[in-house]
Design a protein around this motif. Structure first.
Motif, PDB file in Angstrom:
ATOM      1  N   TYR A   1       5.741   5.143  13.641  1.00 42.97           N
ATOM      2  CA  TYR A   1       4.586   4.300  13.864  1.00 42.97           C
ATOM      3  C   TYR A   1       4.514   3.712  15.272  1.00 42.97           C
ATOM      4  O   TYR A   1       3.436   3.379  15.743  1.00 42.97           O
ATOM      5  CB  TYR A   1       4.558   3.149  12.848  1.00 42.97           C
TER       6      TYR A   1
ATOM      7  N   HIS B   1       2.481  -0.569  17.474  1.00 40.48           N
ATOM      8  CA  HIS B   1       1.386  -1.132  16.680  1.00 40.48           C
ATOM      9  C   HIS B   1       0.925  -0.200  15.568  1.00 40.48           C
ATOM     10  O   HIS B   1       0.009  -0.536  14.827  1.00 40.48           O
ATOM     11  CB  HIS B   1       0.173  -1.439  17.568  1.00 40.48           C
ATOM     12  N   GLY B   2       1.517   0.949  15.418  1.00 35.56           N
ATOM     13  CA  GLY B   2       1.027   1.966  14.503  1.00 35.56           C
ATOM     14  C   GLY B   2       1.063   1.574  13.046  1.00 35.56           C
ATOM     15  O   GLY B   2       0.168   1.926  12.276  1.00 35.56           O
TER      16      GLY B   2
ATOM     17  N   LYS C   1      -1.846  -0.676  12.288  1.00 27.40           N
ATOM     18  CA  LYS C   1      -3.088   0.093  12.284  1.00 27.40           C
ATOM     19  C   LYS C   1      -3.211   0.911  11.009  1.00 27.40           C
ATOM     20  O   LYS C   1      -4.285   1.023  10.433  1.00 27.40           O
ATOM     21  CB  LYS C   1      -3.136   1.023  13.503  1.00 27.40           C
ATOM     22  N   THR C   2      -2.097   1.477  10.549  1.00 27.35           N
ATOM     23  CA  THR C   2      -2.118   2.263   9.313  1.00 27.35           C
ATOM     24  C   THR C   2      -2.438   1.384   8.119  1.00 27.35           C
ATOM     25  O   THR C   2      -3.239   1.773   7.252  1.00 27.35           O
ATOM     26  CB  THR C   2      -0.760   2.967   9.106  1.00 27.35           C
TER      27      THR C   2
ATOM     28  N   ALA D   1      -4.131  -1.417   8.186  1.00 31.16           N
ATOM     29  CA  ALA D   1      -5.530  -1.833   8.304  1.00 31.16           C
ATOM     30  C   ALA D   1      -6.461  -0.700   7.902  1.00 31.16           C
ATOM     31  O   ALA D   1      -7.489  -0.922   7.251  1.00 31.16           O
ATOM     32  CB  ALA D   1      -5.824  -2.268   9.732  1.00 31.16           C
ATOM     33  N   ARG D   2      -6.112   0.525   8.239  1.00 31.70           N
ATOM     34  CA  ARG D   2      -6.928   1.690   7.892  1.00 31.70           C
ATOM     35  C   ARG D   2      -6.987   1.881   6.376  1.00 31.70           C
ATOM     36  O   ARG D   2      -8.001   2.302   5.830  1.00 31.70           O
ATOM     37  CB  ARG D   2      -6.357   2.937   8.563  1.00 31.70           C
TER      38      ARG D   2
END
Length: 105
Positions: free
Chosen positions: A75, A78-79, A82-83, A85-86
């Protein structure tokens, strides 16, 4: 004992990186190690054999380290946020009525 020198920051305006771990994953590993120490103390106080306690903690600790490093590699900084949140964004918005789009005059 020799003094050890560790490089923590990799540059200006970049996130903290320590031994391959990036940003929040350093805290995740620290919290996991602290939790493992508490579990070891609890098992030892309960009366479980010392070698069994060490075996359990070593297995769990190695799994923790591998998982945290895997998440850090997968990740990045910040990955993971973001995942997550997605996943919270709905795939489809379904509306059975046109009243929502009609202006009331």
């Amino acid at each position: 004992m020799a003094n050890s020198v560790y490089q923590i920051n990799k540059g200006i305006n970049k996130s903290i990186e320590f031994k391959g771990l990036k940003a929040q994953y350093i805290w995740y590993l620290g919290a996991g190690i602290l939790a493992l120490m508490i579990v070891f103390a609890a098992l030892f106080i309960i009366g479980v054999n010392q070698y069994i306690c060490m075996g359990i903690i070593l297995c769990c600790g190695s799994a923790l380290v591998f998982k945290v490093y895997e998440m850090s590699r997968k990740y990045g900084e910040h990955g993971m946020m973001k995942t997550m949140a997605r996943r919270s964004i709905p795939k489809v918005v379904k509306c059975n009525s046109r009243k929502l789009f009609m202006k009331h005059v």
